[in-house]
Design a protein around this motif. Structure first.
Motif, PDB file in Angstrom:
ATOM      1  N   THR A  73       4.812  -3.673   7.720  1.00 56.90           N
ATOM      2  CA  THR A  73       5.700  -3.225   6.644  1.00 56.90           C
ATOM      3  C   THR A  73       4.912  -2.375   5.652  1.00 56.90           C
ATOM      4  O   THR A  73       3.685  -2.431   5.597  1.00 56.90           O
ATOM      5  CB  THR A  73       6.326  -4.408   5.882  1.00 56.90           C
ATOM      6  OG1 THR A  73       5.328  -5.034   5.067  1.00 56.90           O
ATOM      7  CG2 THR A  73       6.940  -5.416   6.832  1.00 56.90           C
ATOM      8  N   SER A  74       5.647  -1.614   4.852  1.00 59.44           N
ATOM      9  CA  SER A  74       5.011  -0.698   3.888  1.00 59.44           C
ATOM     10  C   SER A  74       5.348  -1.074   2.447  1.00 59.44           C
ATOM     11  O   SER A  74       5.385  -0.216   1.572  1.00 59.44           O
ATOM     12  CB  SER A  74       5.483   0.735   4.165  1.00 59.44           C
ATOM     13  OG  SER A  74       6.901   0.799   4.158  1.00 59.44           O
ATOM     14  N   PHE A 114       0.626   0.199  -1.163  1.00 61.24           N
ATOM     15  CA  PHE A 114       1.312   1.429  -0.757  1.00 61.24           C
ATOM     16  C   PHE A 114       2.256   1.951  -1.839  1.00 61.24           C
ATOM     17  O   PHE A 114       3.008   2.897  -1.613  1.00 61.24           O
ATOM     18  CB  PHE A 114       2.088   1.180   0.542  1.00 61.24           C
ATOM     19  CG  PHE A 114       1.273   0.468   1.588  1.00 61.24           C
ATOM     20  CD1 PHE A 114       0.092   1.016   2.050  1.00 61.24           C
ATOM     21  CD2 PHE A 114       1.677  -0.763   2.085  1.00 61.24           C
ATOM     22  CE1 PHE A 114      -0.682   0.351   2.995  1.00 61.24           C
ATOM     23  CE2 PHE A 114       0.914  -1.435   3.030  1.00 61.24           C
ATOM     24  CZ  PHE A 114      -0.267  -0.878   3.486  1.00 61.24           C
ATOM     25  N   GLY A 115       2.237   1.324  -3.013  1.00 65.71           N
ATOM     26  CA  GLY A 115       3.086   1.773  -4.105  1.00 65.71           C
ATOM     27  C   GLY A 115       2.518   3.001  -4.791  1.00 65.71           C
ATOM     28  O   GLY A 115       1.387   3.429  -4.519  1.00 65.71           O
ATOM     29  N   PRO A 116       3.280   3.598  -5.695  1.00 59.89           N
ATOM     30  CA  PRO A 116       2.823   4.807  -6.389  1.00 59.89           C
ATOM     31  C   PRO A 116       1.716   4.503  -7.391  1.00 59.89           C
ATOM     32  O   PRO A 116       1.608   3.381  -7.910  1.00 59.89           O
ATOM     33  CB  PRO A 116       4.087   5.300  -7.103  1.00 59.89           C
ATOM     34  CG  PRO A 116       4.906   4.066  -7.306  1.00 59.89           C
ATOM     35  CD  PRO A 116       4.641   3.194  -6.106  1.00 59.89           C
ATOM     36  N   ALA A 117       0.895   5.490  -7.645  1.00 61.40           N
ATOM     37  CA  ALA A 117      -0.115   5.352  -8.689  1.00 61.40           C
ATOM     38  C   ALA A 117       0.578   5.325 -10.057  1.00 61.40           C
ATOM     39  O   ALA A 117       1.684   5.821 -10.205  1.00 61.40           O
ATOM     40  CB  ALA A 117      -1.089   6.526  -8.617  1.00 61.40           C
ATOM     41  N   ASP A 130      -2.943  -5.360   3.789  1.00 59.91           N
ATOM     42  CA  ASP A 130      -1.723  -6.170   3.788  1.00 59.91           C
ATOM     43  C   ASP A 130      -0.520  -5.320   4.192  1.00 59.91           C
ATOM     44  O   ASP A 130       0.025  -4.570   3.389  1.00 59.91           O
ATOM     45  CB  ASP A 130      -1.504  -6.779   2.404  1.00 59.91           C
ATOM     46  CG  ASP A 130      -0.265  -7.675   2.353  1.00 59.91           C
ATOM     47  OD1 ASP A 130       0.250  -8.040   3.435  1.00 59.91           O
ATOM     48  OD2 ASP A 130       0.162  -8.010   1.233  1.00 59.91           O
ATOM     49  N   ALA A 131      -0.113  -5.450   5.446  1.00 54.35           N
ATOM     50  CA  ALA A 131       1.070  -4.754   5.948  1.00 54.35           C
ATOM     51  C   ALA A 131       2.112  -5.778   6.363  1.00 54.35           C
ATOM     52  O   ALA A 131       2.737  -5.677   7.422  1.00 54.35           O
ATOM     53  CB  ALA A 131       0.703  -3.858   7.124  1.00 54.35           C
ATOM     54  N   GLU A 141       4.411   6.636   4.316  1.00 55.41           N
ATOM     55  CA  GLU A 141       3.366   7.631   4.542  1.00 55.41           C
ATOM     56  C   GLU A 141       2.004   7.099   4.100  1.00 55.41           C
ATOM     57  O   GLU A 141       0.982   7.335   4.766  1.00 55.41           O
ATOM     58  CB  GLU A 141       3.701   8.924   3.790  1.00 55.41           C
ATOM     59  CG  GLU A 141       2.742  10.066   4.065  1.00 55.41           C
ATOM     60  CD  GLU A 141       2.661  10.431   5.544  1.00 55.41           C
ATOM     61  OE1 GLU A 141       1.555  10.801   6.012  1.00 55.41           O
ATOM     62  OE2 GLU A 141       3.707  10.326   6.240  1.00 55.41           O
ATOM     63  N   ARG A 142       1.965   6.361   2.997  1.00 58.98           N
ATOM     64  CA  ARG A 142       0.697   5.781   2.544  1.00 58.98           C
ATOM     65  C   ARG A 142       0.200   4.721   3.529  1.00 58.98           C
ATOM     66  O   ARG A 142      -1.005   4.579   3.742  1.00 58.98           O
ATOM     67  CB  ARG A 142       0.870   5.189   1.150  1.00 58.98           C
ATOM     68  CG  ARG A 142       1.185   6.231   0.078  1.00 58.98           C
ATOM     69  CD  ARG A 142       1.240   5.603  -1.307  1.00 58.98           C
ATOM     70  NE  ARG A 142       1.828   6.534  -2.260  1.00 58.98           N
ATOM     71  CZ  ARG A 142       3.042   6.403  -2.779  1.00 58.98           C
ATOM     72  NH1 ARG A 142       3.793   5.354  -2.471  1.00 58.98           N
ATOM     73  NH2 ARG A 142       3.513   7.301  -3.629  1.00 58.98           N
ATOM     74  N   LEU A 143       1.133   3.968   4.110  1.00 53.28           N
ATOM     75  CA  LEU A 143       0.743   3.014   5.153  1.00 53.28           C
ATOM     76  C   LEU A 143       0.123   3.740   6.337  1.00 53.28           C
ATOM     77  O   LEU A 143      -0.957   3.367   6.815  1.00 53.28           O
ATOM     78  CB  LEU A 143       1.969   2.212   5.615  1.00 53.28           C
ATOM     79  CG  LEU A 143       1.806   1.415   6.920  1.00 53.28           C
ATOM     80  CD1 LEU A 143       0.799   0.278   6.739  1.00 53.28           C
ATOM     81  CD2 LEU A 143       3.154   0.873   7.391  1.00 53.28           C
ATOM     82  N   PHE A 144       0.802   4.789   6.817  1.00 51.43           N
ATOM     83  CA  PHE A 144       0.305   5.514   7.993  1.00 51.43           C
ATOM     84  C   PHE A 144      -1.080   6.112   7.746  1.00 51.43           C
ATOM     85  O   PHE A 144      -1.908   6.177   8.656  1.00 51.43           O
ATOM     86  CB  PHE A 144       1.286   6.606   8.394  1.00 51.43           C
ATOM     87  CG  PHE A 144       2.667   6.096   8.743  1.00 51.43           C
ATOM     88  CD1 PHE A 144       2.846   4.821   9.256  1.00 51.43           C
ATOM     89  CD2 PHE A 144       3.779   6.900   8.545  1.00 51.43           C
ATOM     90  CE1 PHE A 144       4.118   4.353   9.570  1.00 51.43           C
ATOM     91  CE2 PHE A 144       5.052   6.441   8.859  1.00 51.43           C
ATOM     92  CZ  PHE A 144       5.223   5.164   9.362  1.00 51.43           C
ATOM     93  N   GLN A 145      -1.318   6.548   6.512  1.00 48.36           N
ATOM     94  CA  GLN A 145      -2.627   7.124   6.194  1.00 48.36           C
ATOM     95  C   GLN A 145      -3.745   6.099   6.290  1.00 48.36           C
ATOM     96  O   GLN A 145      -4.907   6.460   6.502  1.00 48.36           O
ATOM     97  CB  GLN A 145      -2.588   7.722   4.782  1.00 48.36           C
ATOM     98  CG  GLN A 145      -1.740   8.979   4.665  1.00 48.36           C
ATOM     99  CD  GLN A 145      -1.538   9.415   3.225  1.00 48.36           C
ATOM    100  OE1 GLN A 145      -2.002   8.748   2.278  1.00 48.36           O
ATOM    101  NE2 GLN A 145      -0.855  10.531   3.026  1.00 48.36           N
ATOM    102  N   ARG A 146      -3.403   4.829   6.152  1.00 47.31           N
ATOM    103  CA  ARG A 146      -4.414   3.773   6.190  1.00 47.31           C
ATOM    104  C   ARG A 146      -4.602   3.170   7.585  1.00 47.31           C
ATOM    105  O   ARG A 146      -5.526   2.370   7.792  1.00 47.31           O
ATOM    106  CB  ARG A 146      -4.020   2.656   5.212  1.00 47.31           C
ATOM    107  CG  ARG A 146      -3.916   3.089   3.747  1.00 47.31           C
ATOM    108  CD  ARG A 146      -5.276   3.246   3.110  1.00 47.31           C
ATOM    109  NE  ARG A 146      -6.031   2.002   3.096  1.00 47.31           N
ATOM    110  CZ  ARG A 146      -5.924   1.056   2.152  1.00 47.31           C
ATOM    111  NH1 ARG A 146      -5.075   1.230   1.136  1.00 47.31           N
ATOM    112  NH2 ARG A 146      -6.662  -0.036   2.202  1.00 47.31           N
TER     113      ARG A 146
END
Length: 356
Positions: free
Chosen positions: A339-340, A345-348, A22-23, A278-283
């Motif tokens: 979108t991110s 893409f939120g924090p743990a 989901d982006a 950054e978490r989006l880009f990693q996926r």
């Protein structure tokens, strides 16, 4: 596909295909809700003039400009008042056609018939010759969903457009600018004396429709597009329009708290959004990342990323749910927007400012 239609489509797709990435979440207030400051409990009196000066100080602008820093309830409200004034003088208005459909809704509600220009994949300014009418160009800096600031060349093009007529002005929606001072391009346009800057606590402090400032450039405040007494009269009418429709005392108290006790909040928002991006880009697959402009990937506080691949292709071939650009308005560009902001893409738990 319009925004409401896409939201229904998105929910169906996520339920029917749980493996989709989901982006396409757009609600930054929901995504960052734990970060939003609480309103004040006191009932002290806060004056608009003091807030205008506090806002100018925070963004490193001259305090002597406070006389033409009009307090409002946010950029939407500020634009509605501005558009009413433009209608009163029968001004021509240019709006970005693929940024924010609400621009057109507000303009038409004020009785204007705006023309449009595209921003995707790059802004193309209107080229029609100037005439005797007052003419206003609205741009966003940084621009969404372009996801970046004006380039040096684009800023120069806007200045050239302004210089073609003494009756031209530029309206700058800077709500997505979370830095201090404002972006170089915005400051260059302010220096022309022909800019009207709109800003608010909407994105940096996560309080929409609460408090904002409409800063009239010195030339605009002095002449309001006309010479002599007529210009002074029009300027007085602008000022009175904002005075007669100002924020409530509660909104002023909240704005005072945000600007004083939570002055670092926009930086925290930028940091959180950078981590989410950054978490989006990693996926994302390399092909998809390569189709996102570098300027969009590196713009501070950005969470909209245009990608030169149609939304249907991203969903079918890459398993990524993106927004079609039609969500943002009329455009012939065939790409889409990521979108991110999704929870993915939120924090743990226990990690980062969202959980302090």
């Amino acid at each position: 596909m319009r925004f409401e239609e896409f939201q229904e489509f998105r929910q169906r797709e996520l339920i029917g295909s749980p493996s989709l990435l989901d982006a396409a979440e757009t609600n930054v207030y929901r995504a960052l809700a734990p970060m939003r400051p609480e309103p004040p409990a006191d009932v002290s009196t806060v004056h608009r003039c003091d807030l205008a000066r506090a806002w100018l100080r925070r963004f490193q602008l001259p305090e002597e400009w406070s006389g033409h820093a009009m307090v409002c309830r946010g950029v939407r409200h500020g634009l509605s008042v501005v558009f009413q004034r433009l209608h009163a003088v029968q001004a021509r208005l240019w709006l970005p056609g693929d940024v924010y459909p609400v621009y057109f809704e507000l303009a038409r509600a004020a009785g204007l018939e705006p023309a449009s220009y595209p921003t995707l994949p790059t802004p193309v300014l209107p080229s029609s010759p100037a005439d005797d009418r007052a003419e206003y160009l609205l741009l966003a800096n940084p621009s969404k969903p372009l996801g970046r600031y004006l380039s040096e060349a684009e800023c120069a093009a806007v200045i050239s457009w302004l210089r073609a007529s003494p009756r031209r002005r530029v309206l700058i929606d800077s709500v997505y600018d979370l830095g201090v001072p404002f972006a170089v391009g915005t400051r260059r346009l302010l220096d022309t004396g022909c800019a009207v800057l709109l800003h608010s606590v909407t994105k940096g402090w996560l309080w929409p429709r609460t408090f904002g400032v409409v800063l009239l450039g010195p030339e605009h405040a002095g002449h309001a597009g006309h010479a002599g007494q007529a210009g002074q009269t029009e300027w007085a009418e602008w000022a009175e329009s904002f005075r007669s429709d100002s924020p409530t005392p509660e909104q002023l108290r909240l704005a005072d708290r945000l600007l004083t006790e939570h002055s670092d909040m926009p930086r925290q928002v930028v940091d959180e959004l950078a981590a989410r991006a950054e978490r989006l880009f990693q996926r994302l697959p390399d092909d998809v990342i390569g189709a996102i402009p570098t300027a969009s990937r590196t713009c501070p506080g950005n969470y909209f990323f245009p990608v030169g691949i149609p939304a249907e292709t991203l969903r079918r071939e890459y398993g990524v749910l993106a927004m079609p650009v039609s969500v943002f308005g009329e455009t012939s560009w065939p790409g889409s927007v990521l979108t991110s902001l999704a929870d993915t893409f939120g924090p743990a738990p226990g990690d980062g400012p969202m959980n302090r």
